[in-house]
Design an enzyme around this catalytic site. Sequence first.
Site, PDB file in Angstrom:
ATOM      1  N   TYR A 117       0.831  -1.208   0.000  1.00 41.90           N
ATOM      2  CA  TYR A 117       0.000   0.000   0.000  1.00 41.90           C
ATOM      3  C   TYR A 117       0.865   1.257   0.000  1.00 41.90           C
ATOM      4  O   TYR A 117       0.468   2.295  -0.549  1.00 41.90           O
ATOM      5  CB  TYR A 117      -0.945  -0.006   1.199  1.00 41.90           C
ATOM      6  CG  TYR A 117      -2.132  -0.927   1.019  1.00 41.90           C
ATOM      7  CD1 TYR A 117      -3.260  -0.504   0.328  1.00 41.90           C
ATOM      8  CD2 TYR A 117      -2.112  -2.223   1.525  1.00 41.90           C
ATOM      9  CE1 TYR A 117      -4.348  -1.345   0.154  1.00 41.90           C
ATOM     10  CE2 TYR A 117      -3.194  -3.078   1.348  1.00 41.90           C
ATOM     11  CZ  TYR A 117      -4.305  -2.628   0.661  1.00 41.90           C
ATOM     12  OH  TYR A 117      -5.378  -3.472   0.483  1.00 41.90           O
ATOM     13  N   GLU A 151      -8.092  -7.443   5.271  1.00 42.64           N
ATOM     14  CA  GLU A 151      -7.244  -8.489   4.710  1.00 42.64           C
ATOM     15  C   GLU A 151      -6.510  -9.262   5.792  1.00 42.64           C
ATOM     16  O   GLU A 151      -6.323 -10.482   5.676  1.00 42.64           O
ATOM     17  CB  GLU A 151      -6.275  -7.862   3.701  1.00 42.64           C
ATOM     18  CG  GLU A 151      -6.991  -7.413   2.424  1.00 42.64           C
ATOM     19  CD  GLU A 151      -6.290  -6.291   1.688  1.00 42.64           C
ATOM     20  OE1 GLU A 151      -5.066  -6.102   1.901  1.00 42.64           O
ATOM     21  OE2 GLU A 151      -6.958  -5.584   0.918  1.00 42.64           O
ATOM     22  N   ARG A 168      -4.244 -16.401 -11.655  1.00 41.24           N
ATOM     23  CA  ARG A 168      -5.622 -16.270 -12.118  1.00 41.24           C
ATOM     24  C   ARG A 168      -6.525 -16.914 -11.067  1.00 41.24           C
ATOM     25  O   ARG A 168      -6.134 -17.866 -10.379  1.00 41.24           O
ATOM     26  CB  ARG A 168      -5.833 -16.963 -13.474  1.00 41.24           C
ATOM     27  CG  ARG A 168      -5.029 -16.370 -14.616  1.00 41.24           C
ATOM     28  CD  ARG A 168      -5.424 -14.953 -14.966  1.00 41.24           C
ATOM     29  NE  ARG A 168      -4.705 -14.495 -16.150  1.00 41.24           N
ATOM     30  CZ  ARG A 168      -3.513 -13.895 -16.132  1.00 41.24           C
ATOM     31  NH1 ARG A 168      -2.890 -13.694 -14.979  1.00 41.24           N
ATOM     32  NH2 ARG A 168      -2.947 -13.501 -17.274  1.00 41.24           N
ATOM     33  N   GLN A 169      -7.748 -16.384 -10.976  1.00 42.32           N
ATOM     34  CA  GLN A 169      -8.702 -16.907 -10.006  1.00 42.32           C
ATOM     35  C   GLN A 169      -9.698 -17.840 -10.707  1.00 42.32           C
ATOM     36  O   GLN A 169     -10.202 -17.524 -11.786  1.00 42.32           O
ATOM     37  CB  GLN A 169      -9.466 -15.766  -9.319  1.00 42.32           C
ATOM     38  CG  GLN A 169      -8.656 -14.989  -8.307  1.00 42.32           C
ATOM     39  CD  GLN A 169      -7.624 -14.077  -8.941  1.00 42.32           C
ATOM     40  OE1 GLN A 169      -7.943 -13.291  -9.823  1.00 42.32           O
ATOM     41  NE2 GLN A 169      -6.382 -14.180  -8.501  1.00 42.32           N
ATOM     42  N   THR A 214     -19.651 -22.457 -12.681  1.00 36.99           N
ATOM     43  CA  THR A 214     -18.744 -23.129 -11.750  1.00 36.99           C
ATOM     44  C   THR A 214     -19.046 -22.848 -10.275  1.00 36.99           C
ATOM     45  O   THR A 214     -19.151 -23.801  -9.496  1.00 36.99           O
ATOM     46  CB  THR A 214     -17.278 -22.812 -12.090  1.00 36.99           C
ATOM     47  OG1 THR A 214     -17.089 -21.396 -12.161  1.00 36.99           O
ATOM     48  CG2 THR A 214     -16.901 -23.448 -13.416  1.00 36.99           C
ATOM     49  N   VAL A 226     -17.913 -11.746 -10.245  1.00 37.25           N
ATOM     50  CA  VAL A 226     -17.304 -11.310 -11.500  1.00 37.25           C
ATOM     51  C   VAL A 226     -15.966 -12.002 -11.652  1.00 37.25           C
ATOM     52  O   VAL A 226     -15.149 -11.988 -10.729  1.00 37.25           O
ATOM     53  CB  VAL A 226     -17.114  -9.776 -11.520  1.00 37.25           C
ATOM     54  CG1 VAL A 226     -16.362  -9.348 -12.773  1.00 37.25           C
ATOM     55  CG2 VAL A 226     -18.458  -9.067 -11.444  1.00 37.25           C
ATOM     56  N   PHE A 227     -15.724 -12.624 -12.806  1.00 36.01           N
ATOM     57  CA  PHE A 227     -14.410 -13.198 -13.095  1.00 36.01           C
ATOM     58  C   PHE A 227     -13.515 -12.066 -13.609  1.00 36.01           C
ATOM     59  O   PHE A 227     -13.772 -11.503 -14.675  1.00 36.01           O
ATOM     60  CB  PHE A 227     -14.509 -14.301 -14.148  1.00 36.01           C
ATOM     61  CG  PHE A 227     -15.269 -15.519 -13.685  1.00 36.01           C
ATOM     62  CD1 PHE A 227     -15.288 -15.877 -12.345  1.00 36.01           C
ATOM     63  CD2 PHE A 227     -15.964 -16.300 -14.576  1.00 36.01           C
ATOM     64  CE1 PHE A 227     -15.977 -17.004 -11.918  1.00 36.01           C
ATOM     65  CE2 PHE A 227     -16.656 -17.436 -14.155  1.00 36.01           C
ATOM     66  CZ  PHE A 227     -16.669 -17.774 -12.819  1.00 36.01           C
TER      67      PHE A 227
END
Length: 409
Positions: free
Chosen positions: A98, A140, A206-207, A281, A399-400
Amino acid sequence: MLSAESAAAVRATLPAVAASLDAITARFYDTMLGDRPELLDGLFNRGNQADGGQRRALAASIAGFATALLERPDERPDAILGRIAHKHAAVGVTDDQYVIVHKYLFAAIAEELGSALTPGAAAAWDEVYWLMAGALIAREALLYAEAGAHGGRTWRRWEVVRRTPEAPDVVSFTLRPGDDGPLPPARPGQYVSVRVRMPDGVHQLRQYSLSGALGGRLRRITVKAERGGPDGAPPAGEVSTLLHDTVREGDGLTLSAPFGDVRLEDGDAPVVLASAGIGCTPVAAMLHHLAETGSRRRVLLLHADRSPRAHALREETAGLVDGLPSAERVFWYEEGAQDLDGTGGGGAARVLPGLMDPGRVDVPADADVYMCGPLPFMRTLRESLLGRGVPPRNIHYEVFGPDMWLPQG
């Protein structure tokens, strides 16, 4: 939250900042990644950098956070913060980053706005940034603690125990951990990051949603290969293509702990699960959970696809719905609907031609709705559901990629 003096300065300069945000974020990423190229190795998605998705998402989050502070000064914009915190935790963002972002972002703001950015305005926007950063750091830290991944150390090696073709260019990978340590909890609807080394030596993340096997020590992801543009050149779809072309049973993959704020909540209210394309998915994971817990909730599964052949996990999700006591399913196909039984019929299973039309089904006004698919699909569906009396708070979406929607209300 925001001091009165800073609020006045932000309100006065918000139009100028908002109008320049695209240029500001473009300069920010170009300068930061030019000075710190190591950040592209395993943190930033260069596909989103190439198509501008990450830049637009950052601009939307800054503008949305600042606007929320002004319009609702006594509330913290939790909807924006929660989504971002999960995305950050999934890639292992740490507190010190940050500080790096602050340095380059505020340099970009100063360069783009020039004399329009007075010292008072700069101080006010600095306050906005650290309010947002401080809230995200706290969120987080909690997510990392819950996942047993303190300080962003979320990565773990997994072994592919099964590779299953699901549809053209769609493959499932069933995975088991490479060690005997405790696993962080996985909730239906959440995703994991997959960290791979690309042929040029750069690591990319990637998620992918967990699509099933959430219990025990097995987990599953289902990946659609995005082959890119006409020439198939990277970075478009470079990770999904690599997974499809090179990963086989017995290979190892590096995964993060599961994250994601869109997850099926237990309760008695009716559930609507709506998806399009590979958005099926997270819905599959939710259906597995409902089946495994013996849920008696009313469940309505809605899915749209190009054709039955393109519909990944079709037989699996249909079987799960058919095994629930109070569930029905409706599938829409742009082509090939006539080849399946149930075209236009009623009952527990229906197959209809064309695009999804929620007006063809009875959606309970008190339903909890979970949807996933392309943004135009979800915008249209959300508008239809709101028009039919479903409260905005009951509509959840995944959202991808970078979240550039951030619907309010």
